[in-house]
Design a protein around this motif. Structure first.
Motif, PDB file in Angstrom:
ATOM      1  N   ALA A 144       1.680   0.505  -5.140  1.00 22.76           N
ATOM      2  CA  ALA A 144       1.313  -0.785  -4.547  1.00 22.76           C
ATOM      3  C   ALA A 144       0.239  -0.618  -3.476  1.00 22.76           C
ATOM      4  CB  ALA A 144       2.551  -1.469  -3.960  1.00 22.76           C
ATOM      5  N   VAL A 145       0.373   0.391  -2.631  1.00 16.91           N
ATOM      6  CA  VAL A 145      -0.633   0.635  -1.589  1.00 16.91           C
ATOM      7  C   VAL A 145      -1.992   0.887  -2.225  1.00 16.91           C
ATOM      8  CG1 VAL A 145      -1.382   2.299   0.160  1.00 16.91           C
ATOM      9  CG2 VAL A 145       0.964   1.470   0.168  1.00 16.91           C
ATOM     10  N   TRP A 146      -2.027   1.716  -3.252  1.00 15.72           N
ATOM     11  CA  TRP A 146      -3.292   2.035  -3.905  1.00 15.72           C
ATOM     12  C   TRP A 146      -3.911   0.784  -4.527  1.00 15.72           C
ATOM     13  CZ3 TRP A 146      -5.734   2.028  -8.632  1.00 15.72           C
ATOM     14  CH2 TRP A 146      -6.875   2.841  -8.742  1.00 15.72           C
ATOM     15  N   LEU A 147      -3.108   0.011  -5.255  1.00 18.13           N
ATOM     16  CA  LEU A 147      -3.624  -1.196  -5.911  1.00 18.13           C
ATOM     17  C   LEU A 147      -4.120  -2.231  -4.902  1.00 18.13           C
ATOM     18  CD1 LEU A 147      -0.976  -1.669  -8.746  1.00 18.13           C
ATOM     19  CD2 LEU A 147      -3.376  -0.957  -9.005  1.00 18.13           C
ATOM     20  N   VAL A 148      -3.342  -2.469  -3.858  1.00 18.58           N
ATOM     21  CA  VAL A 148      -3.744  -3.453  -2.850  1.00 18.58           C
ATOM     22  C   VAL A 148      -4.965  -2.948  -2.080  1.00 18.58           C
ATOM     23  CG1 VAL A 148      -3.027  -4.682  -0.761  1.00 18.58           C
ATOM     24  CG2 VAL A 148      -1.440  -4.460  -2.667  1.00 18.58           C
ATOM     25  N   GLY A 149      -5.023  -1.653  -1.824  1.00 18.56           N
ATOM     26  CA  GLY A 149      -6.184  -1.078  -1.141  1.00 18.56           C
ATOM     27  C   GLY A 149      -7.460  -1.215  -1.954  1.00 18.56           C
ATOM     28  N   VAL A 150      -7.374  -0.949  -3.254  1.00 21.33           N
ATOM     29  CA  VAL A 150      -8.547  -1.108  -4.118  1.00 21.33           C
ATOM     30  C   VAL A 150      -8.960  -2.575  -4.170  1.00 21.33           C
ATOM     31  CG1 VAL A 150      -9.360  -0.952  -6.503  1.00 21.33           C
ATOM     32  CG2 VAL A 150      -8.156   0.970  -5.482  1.00 21.33           C
ATOM     33  N   ALA A 151      -7.983  -3.467  -4.306  1.00 26.20           N
ATOM     34  CA  ALA A 151      -8.297  -4.904  -4.309  1.00 26.20           C
ATOM     35  C   ALA A 151      -8.961  -5.309  -2.992  1.00 26.20           C
ATOM     36  CB  ALA A 151      -7.025  -5.727  -4.542  1.00 26.20           C
ATOM     37  N   SER A 152      -8.442  -4.801  -1.888  1.00 26.61           N
ATOM     38  CA  SER A 152      -9.032  -5.116  -0.574  1.00 26.61           C
ATOM     39  C   SER A 152     -10.477  -4.637  -0.499  1.00 26.61           C
ATOM     40  CB  SER A 152      -8.232  -4.454   0.548  1.00 26.61           C
ATOM     41  OG  SER A 152      -6.951  -4.987   0.626  1.00 26.61           O
ATOM     42  N   ALA A 153     -10.722  -3.438  -0.985  1.00 30.91           N
ATOM     43  CA  ALA A 153     -12.080  -2.896  -0.935  1.00 30.91           C
ATOM     44  C   ALA A 153     -13.034  -3.700  -1.807  1.00 30.91           C
ATOM     45  CB  ALA A 153     -12.066  -1.431  -1.362  1.00 30.91           C
ATOM     46  N   LEU A 154     -12.564  -4.083  -2.973  1.00 27.35           N
ATOM     47  CA  LEU A 154     -13.450  -4.767  -3.918  1.00 27.35           C
ATOM     48  C   LEU A 154     -13.648  -6.247  -3.616  1.00 27.35           C
ATOM     49  CD1 LEU A 154     -12.264  -3.135  -7.257  1.00 27.35           C
ATOM     50  CD2 LEU A 154     -14.291  -2.562  -5.888  1.00 27.35           C
ATOM     51  N   LEU A 155     -12.671  -6.863  -2.955  1.00 21.45           N
ATOM     52  CA  LEU A 155     -12.728  -8.311  -2.742  1.00 21.45           C
ATOM     53  C   LEU A 155     -13.090  -8.715  -1.315  1.00 21.45           C
ATOM     54  CD1 LEU A 155      -9.593  -9.318  -4.840  1.00 21.45           C
ATOM     55  CD2 LEU A 155     -12.005  -9.513  -5.495  1.00 21.45           C
ATOM     56  N   THR A 156     -13.403  -7.749  -0.483  1.00 20.82           N
ATOM     57  CA  THR A 156     -13.807  -8.048   0.891  1.00 20.82           C
ATOM     58  C   THR A 156     -15.182  -7.420   1.142  1.00 20.82           C
ATOM     59  OG1 THR A 156     -12.804  -6.071   1.870  1.00 20.82           O
ATOM     60  CG2 THR A 156     -11.383  -8.025   1.656  1.00 20.82           C
ATOM     61  N   LEU A 185     -15.934  -0.648  -1.780  1.00 18.00           N
ATOM     62  CA  LEU A 185     -15.298   0.649  -2.022  1.00 18.00           C
ATOM     63  C   LEU A 185     -16.260   1.808  -1.774  1.00 18.00           C
ATOM     64  CD1 LEU A 185     -12.657   1.947  -2.932  1.00 18.00           C
ATOM     65  CD2 LEU A 185     -13.460   1.770  -5.287  1.00 18.00           C
ATOM     66  N   LEU A 186     -17.535   1.581  -2.002  1.00 16.78           N
ATOM     67  CA  LEU A 186     -18.515   2.660  -1.887  1.00 16.78           C
ATOM     68  C   LEU A 186     -19.600   2.353  -0.860  1.00 16.78           C
ATOM     69  CD1 LEU A 186     -18.896   3.405  -5.698  1.00 16.78           C
ATOM     70  CD2 LEU A 186     -17.496   4.627  -4.031  1.00 16.78           C
ATOM     71  N   ARG A 187     -19.275   1.581   0.159  1.00 13.61           N
ATOM     72  CA  ARG A 187     -20.269   1.247   1.188  1.00 13.61           C
ATOM     73  C   ARG A 187     -20.099   2.061   2.459  1.00 13.61           C
ATOM     74  NH1 ARG A 187     -19.741  -5.132   0.577  1.00 13.61           N
ATOM     75  NH2 ARG A 187     -20.792  -5.303  -1.407  1.00 13.61           N
ATOM     76  N   TRP A 188     -18.860   2.296   2.848  1.00 10.04           N
ATOM     77  CA  TRP A 188     -18.578   2.948   4.125  1.00 10.04           C
ATOM     78  C   TRP A 188     -17.856   4.263   3.880  1.00 10.04           C
ATOM     79  CZ3 TRP A 188     -20.440   0.660   8.478  1.00 10.04           C
ATOM     80  CH2 TRP A 188     -20.858  -0.664   8.346  1.00 10.04           C
ATOM     81  N   ARG A 189     -18.220   5.288   4.626  1.00 11.82           N
ATOM     82  CA  ARG A 189     -17.605   6.612   4.451  1.00 11.82           C
ATOM     83  C   ARG A 189     -16.098   6.583   4.706  1.00 11.82           C
ATOM     84  NH1 ARG A 189     -22.663   7.858   6.387  1.00 11.82           N
ATOM     85  NH2 ARG A 189     -23.814   9.308   5.090  1.00 11.82           N
ATOM     86  N   TRP A 190     -15.676   5.875   5.740  1.00  8.04           N
ATOM     87  CA  TRP A 190     -14.243   5.862   6.068  1.00  8.04           C
ATOM     88  C   TRP A 190     -13.432   5.224   4.944  1.00  8.04           C
ATOM     89  CZ3 TRP A 190     -11.169   1.555   6.547  1.00  8.04           C
ATOM     90  CH2 TRP A 190     -11.809   0.327   6.692  1.00  8.04           C
ATOM     91  N   PHE A 210      -9.792   6.047   0.493  1.00  7.70           N
ATOM     92  CA  PHE A 210      -9.517   5.870  -0.926  1.00  7.70           C
ATOM     93  C   PHE A 210      -9.217   7.214  -1.588  1.00  7.70           C
ATOM     94  CE2 PHE A 210     -11.324   5.777  -5.296  1.00  7.70           C
ATOM     95  CZ  PHE A 210     -10.372   4.959  -5.877  1.00  7.70           C
ATOM     96  N   ALA A 211     -10.016   8.225  -1.270  1.00  3.87           N
ATOM     97  CA  ALA A 211      -9.796   9.559  -1.845  1.00  3.87           C
ATOM     98  C   ALA A 211      -8.437  10.114  -1.417  1.00  3.87           C
ATOM     99  CB  ALA A 211     -10.917  10.504  -1.438  1.00  3.87           C
TER     100      ALA A 211
END
Length: 166
Positions: free
Chosen positions: A64-76, A80-85, A90-91
């Motif tokens: 759930a953490v991984w899925l919600v985190g990916v959704a957060s990165a992609l929908l805000t 996902l690939l803009r900021w190093r942190w 994600f890694a």
């Protein structure tokens, strides 16, 4: 990709916080059971309880953490690939998820089935992985709070998400 409204972003952030805190709590619960097992607590209670915890709480929360985190990165606006942190977080989460699903969950289920017959090496497996995982989850929390480093690539300036200006 379509962005979320401010209410949607807050809902997604809330879901990410709740699942992340749940994962950290389940991790600490596994660690406590592991330490109790090494210190002589009844293995017929400790290890089956750990197997239940990893099966019904720890593994599902990590997914759930991984899925919600990916959704957060992609929908805000963070992406996902803009900021190093974000990429480092994600890694870390992806590696932890893989370890939880492929190594830890089967190992702890096996430990739960063995219970009192488990050897010392298996018992240590209920202490070291949760200790490492807890540390990495805390690192991810620090990354989310401090947002160190900068963008992955220089380019067109995009608006910084609310709360990051200044």
């Amino acid at each position: 990709m379509r962005r979320l409204s401010p209410t949607g972003r807050k809902a997604l952030l809330t879901a990410h916080l709740v699942t992340s805190l749940g994962w950290l709590g389940a991790d600490l619960g596994l660690l406590a059971l592991g330490v109790a097992g090494l210190r002589g607590a009844d293995p017929e209670v400790v290890y089956p309880a750990a197997a239940l915890l990893v099966t019904w709480l720890f593994a599902p929360l990590s997914v759930a953490v991984w899925l919600v985190g990916v959704a957060s990165a992609l929908l805000t606006p963070w992406g996902l690939l803009r900021w190093r942190w974000v990429l480092v977080k994600f890694a870390l989460t992806t590696v932890l998820l893989g370890l939880v699903l492929l190594l830890l969950t089967p190992r702890i289920r096996h430990l739960g089935a063995l219970a009192g017959a488990a050897d010392a090496h298996l018992r240590v497996d209920l202490v070291v992985p949760p200790a490492v995982s807890t540390t990495l989850l805390l690192v991810a929390t620090v990354l989310s709070t401090w947002k160190p480093w900068g963008r992955l690539r220089a380019g067109a300036r995009r608006p910084v998400p609310a709360g990051r200006a200044g």
